[in-house]
Design a protein around this motif. Structure first.
Motif, PDB file in Angstrom:
ATOM      1  N   VAL A  30      57.475 -39.572  51.278  1.00  0.00           N
ATOM      2  CA  VAL A  30      56.883 -40.592  52.153  1.00  0.00           C
ATOM      3  C   VAL A  30      57.715 -40.723  53.424  1.00  0.00           C
ATOM      4  CG1 VAL A  30      56.226 -43.021  52.386  1.00  0.00           C
ATOM      5  CG2 VAL A  30      55.960 -41.855  50.182  1.00  0.00           C
ATOM      6  N   SER A  31      57.034 -40.672  54.564  1.00  0.00           N
ATOM      7  CA  SER A  31      57.690 -40.856  55.855  1.00  0.00           C
ATOM      8  C   SER A  31      56.973 -41.950  56.627  1.00  0.00           C
ATOM      9  CB  SER A  31      57.675 -39.563  56.670  1.00  0.00           C
ATOM     10  OG  SER A  31      58.414 -38.541  56.034  1.00  0.00           O
ATOM     11  N   TRP A  32      57.671 -42.512  57.598  1.00  0.00           N
ATOM     12  CA  TRP A  32      57.113 -43.592  58.402  1.00  0.00           C
ATOM     13  C   TRP A  32      57.057 -43.175  59.861  1.00  0.00           C
ATOM     14  CZ3 TRP A  32      55.495 -48.273  56.227  1.00  0.00           C
ATOM     15  CH2 TRP A  32      55.739 -48.378  54.843  1.00  0.00           C
ATOM     16  N   LEU A  33      55.985 -43.565  60.513  1.00  0.00           N
ATOM     17  CA  LEU A  33      55.778 -43.316  61.931  1.00  0.00           C
ATOM     18  C   LEU A  33      55.672 -44.681  62.596  1.00  0.00           C
ATOM     19  CD1 LEU A  33      55.051 -41.519  64.355  1.00  0.00           C
ATOM     20  CD2 LEU A  33      52.690 -41.527  63.527  1.00  0.00           C
ATOM     21  N   CYS A  34      56.675 -45.027  63.393  1.00  0.00           N
ATOM     22  CA  CYS A  34      56.783 -46.401  63.901  1.00  0.00           C
ATOM     23  C   CYS A  34      56.780 -46.444  65.425  1.00  0.00           C
ATOM     24  CB  CYS A  34      58.058 -47.049  63.369  1.00  0.00           C
ATOM     25  SG  CYS A  34      58.111 -47.086  61.568  1.00  0.00           S
ATOM     26  N   GLN A 145      48.409 -48.014  59.651  1.00  0.00           N
ATOM     27  CA  GLN A 145      48.588 -49.447  59.409  1.00  0.00           C
ATOM     28  C   GLN A 145      47.851 -49.917  58.142  1.00  0.00           C
ATOM     29  OE1 GLN A 145      47.885 -50.630  63.893  1.00  0.00           O
ATOM     30  NE2 GLN A 145      49.072 -52.227  62.896  1.00  0.00           N
ATOM     31  N   PRO A 146      48.237 -49.392  56.997  1.00  0.00           N
ATOM     32  CA  PRO A 146      47.510 -49.703  55.765  1.00  0.00           C
ATOM     33  C   PRO A 146      47.659 -51.139  55.288  1.00  0.00           C
ATOM     34  CG  PRO A 146      49.507 -48.481  55.276  1.00  0.00           C
ATOM     35  CD  PRO A 146      49.349 -48.452  56.764  1.00  0.00           C
ATOM     36  N   PHE A 147      48.630 -51.873  55.821  1.00  0.00           N
ATOM     37  CA  PHE A 147      48.867 -53.243  55.346  1.00  0.00           C
ATOM     38  C   PHE A 147      48.214 -54.309  56.234  1.00  0.00           C
ATOM     39  CE2 PHE A 147      52.854 -50.774  54.498  1.00  0.00           C
ATOM     40  CZ  PHE A 147      52.557 -50.485  53.183  1.00  0.00           C
ATOM     41  N   ALA A 148      47.585 -53.889  57.328  1.00  0.00           N
ATOM     42  CA  ALA A 148      47.017 -54.852  58.276  1.00  0.00           C
ATOM     43  C   ALA A 148      45.940 -55.702  57.612  1.00  0.00           C
ATOM     44  CB  ALA A 148      46.429 -54.118  59.477  1.00  0.00           C
ATOM     45  N   ALA A 149      46.063 -57.020  57.751  1.00  0.00           N
ATOM     46  CA  ALA A 149      45.089 -58.011  57.257  1.00  0.00           C
ATOM     47  C   ALA A 149      45.006 -58.078  55.739  1.00  0.00           C
ATOM     48  CB  ALA A 149      43.700 -57.738  57.847  1.00  0.00           C
ATOM     49  N   LEU A 150      45.974 -57.496  55.029  1.00  0.00           N
ATOM     50  CA  LEU A 150      45.955 -57.524  53.567  1.00  0.00           C
ATOM     51  C   LEU A 150      46.755 -58.702  53.025  1.00  0.00           C
ATOM     52  CD1 LEU A 150      44.669 -54.751  53.831  1.00  0.00           C
ATOM     53  CD2 LEU A 150      46.197 -53.930  52.020  1.00  0.00           C
ATOM     54  N   HIS A 156      51.822 -55.287  47.950  1.00  0.00           N
ATOM     55  CA  HIS A 156      52.780 -54.866  46.927  1.00  0.00           C
ATOM     56  C   HIS A 156      52.241 -53.712  46.099  1.00  0.00           C
ATOM     57  CE1 HIS A 156      54.797 -59.074  47.138  1.00  0.00           C
ATOM     58  NE2 HIS A 156      55.366 -58.218  47.965  1.00  0.00           N
ATOM     59  N   ILE A 157      50.951 -53.697  45.808  1.00  0.00           N
ATOM     60  CA  ILE A 157      50.355 -52.596  45.049  1.00  0.00           C
ATOM     61  C   ILE A 157      50.495 -51.286  45.817  1.00  0.00           C
ATOM     62  CG2 ILE A 157      48.143 -51.644  44.253  1.00  0.00           C
ATOM     63  CD1 ILE A 157      47.369 -54.590  43.584  1.00  0.00           C
ATOM     64  N   ILE A 158      50.202 -51.315  47.108  1.00  0.00           N
ATOM     65  CA  ILE A 158      50.302 -50.104  47.927  1.00  0.00           C
ATOM     66  C   ILE A 158      51.753 -49.676  48.081  1.00  0.00           C
ATOM     67  CG2 ILE A 158      49.824 -49.128  50.203  1.00  0.00           C
ATOM     68  CD1 ILE A 158      47.524 -51.251  50.356  1.00  0.00           C
ATOM     69  N   GLN A 159      52.647 -50.632  48.289  1.00  0.00           N
ATOM     70  CA  GLN A 159      54.069 -50.289  48.412  1.00  0.00           C
ATOM     71  C   GLN A 159      54.605 -49.686  47.125  1.00  0.00           C
ATOM     72  OE1 GLN A 159      55.867 -53.973  49.780  1.00  0.00           O
ATOM     73  NE2 GLN A 159      55.749 -53.321  51.917  1.00  0.00           N
ATOM     74  N   ASP A 160      54.173 -50.207  45.980  1.00  0.00           N
ATOM     75  CA  ASP A 160      54.607 -49.643  44.698  1.00  0.00           C
ATOM     76  C   ASP A 160      54.159 -48.188  44.584  1.00  0.00           C
ATOM     77  OD1 ASP A 160      55.805 -52.011  43.963  1.00  0.00           O
ATOM     78  OD2 ASP A 160      54.197 -52.653  42.627  1.00  0.00           O
ATOM     79  N   PHE A 161      52.934 -47.901  44.997  1.00  0.00           N
ATOM     80  CA  PHE A 161      52.442 -46.520  44.973  1.00  0.00           C
ATOM     81  C   PHE A 161      53.327 -45.633  45.851  1.00  0.00           C
ATOM     82  CE2 PHE A 161      50.139 -42.936  46.575  1.00  0.00           C
ATOM     83  CZ  PHE A 161      49.338 -42.504  45.521  1.00  0.00           C
ATOM     84  N   LEU A 162      53.632 -46.087  47.054  1.00  0.00           N
ATOM     85  CA  LEU A 162      54.432 -45.286  47.977  1.00  0.00           C
ATOM     86  C   LEU A 162      55.852 -45.095  47.471  1.00  0.00           C
ATOM     87  CD1 LEU A 162      53.183 -46.788  51.370  1.00  0.00           C
ATOM     88  CD2 LEU A 162      52.595 -44.563  50.373  1.00  0.00           C
ATOM     89  N   HIS A 163      56.413 -46.104  46.819  1.00  0.00           N
ATOM     90  CA  HIS A 163      57.755 -45.944  46.261  1.00  0.00           C
ATOM     91  C   HIS A 163      57.768 -44.859  45.182  1.00  0.00           C
ATOM     92  CE1 HIS A 163      60.187 -48.893  48.306  1.00  0.00           C
ATOM     93  NE2 HIS A 163      59.263 -49.827  48.143  1.00  0.00           N
ATOM     94  N   GLU A 164      56.709 -44.769  44.395  1.00  0.00           N
ATOM     95  CA  GLU A 164      56.622 -43.724  43.376  1.00  0.00           C
ATOM     96  C   GLU A 164      56.448 -42.344  44.011  1.00  0.00           C
ATOM     97  OE1 GLU A 164      53.594 -44.672  40.559  1.00  0.00           O
ATOM     98  OE2 GLU A 164      54.551 -46.550  39.920  1.00  0.00           O
ATOM     99  N   ALA A 165      55.855 -42.306  45.204  1.00  0.00           N
ATOM    100  CA  ALA A 165      55.585 -41.032  45.868  1.00  0.00           C
ATOM    101  C   ALA A 165      56.777 -40.502  46.666  1.00  0.00           C
ATOM    102  CB  ALA A 165      54.377 -41.184  46.798  1.00  0.00           C
ATOM    103  N   VAL A 166      57.799 -41.312  46.835  1.00  0.00           N
ATOM    104  CA  VAL A 166      58.925 -40.953  47.709  1.00  0.00           C
ATOM    105  C   VAL A 166      59.538 -39.606  47.346  1.00  0.00           C
ATOM    106  CG1 VAL A 166      61.309 -41.545  48.286  1.00  0.00           C
ATOM    107  CG2 VAL A 166      59.544 -43.285  48.397  1.00  0.00           C
TER     108      VAL A 166
END
Length: 202
Positions: A30-34, A145-150, A156-166
């Protein structure tokens, strides 16, 4: 362009709009583009997906497909949630239907399957894209921007998925947002604010 035997996601001298002469190689995981507004986050995702063509430079992608979808576009307004997923599923042969169902339930989208996208709240419409992205099975998954307006539970569900994908060794997820979470390793962050000042190249 694809490399058949190794993972390679790379921009070489890539230019379009605010993105100018970008040289960068993304690792698996997982990488971030900021960056701030106007720094080119969405432009770069579209370049990586082949959705737009650069004025200069090239993108090298691995086999297995690149997931990109802009379901915020008004062109999708009258499409239902289920029809949106069905159409995207047809484009990605490694689509994980079980994961799609699990995410739809976890993100409370199952009551909305037959609703048109223009009937949804901003957050629910965003979830349609996120479910598709995470279930796509693509080698490269691009999330704008997957977290916008969530709500926080969904974030937390999406972040948990991404942490597992790291630590995944054959796929990558690139998340575009204004900033990366503080705990994310800095080598996995491309900060376009710094790039715009000429200090980011890898």
């Amino acid at each position: 362009m694809s490399t058949p035997h190794a993972f390679m996601l790379q921009a070489q001298g890539l230019s379009l709009g605010p993105i100018q002469n970008l040289n960068f190689t993304w690792p698996t995981g997982v990488s971030w583009l900021c960056g701030d507004e106007g720094t080119g986050k969405t432009t770069l995702l579209r370049l990586l997906a082949g959705d737009v063509q650069p004025t200069a430079g090239a993108v090298t992608t691995p086999e297995g497909g690149v997931f990109w979808a802009n379901l915020q576009d008004p062109a999708h307004d009258t499409t239902t949630v289920q029809a949106s997923w069905d159409a995207l599923r047809a484009r990605y042969p490694n689509w994980n239907a079980a994961l799609q169902q699990d995410l739809a339930e976890a993100l409370d989208m199952t009551p909305h399957l037959e609703k048109r996208l223009n009937m949804l709240s901003a957050g629910s419409r965003r979830k349609v894209m996120v479910v598709a992205a995470l279930a796509s099975g693509a080698t490269v998954t691009l999330l704008d921007q997957p977290f916008a307006a969530l709500d926080m539970a969904s974030i937390h569900i999406i972040q948990d998925f991404l942490h597992e994908a790291v630590h995944h060794t054959s796929r990558t997820w690139i998340v575009a947002d204004y900033e990366a979470p503080a705990q994310w390793h800095t080598s996995r962050v491309l900060n376009l604010d710094l790039y715009a000042n000429g200090s980011t190249s890898q």
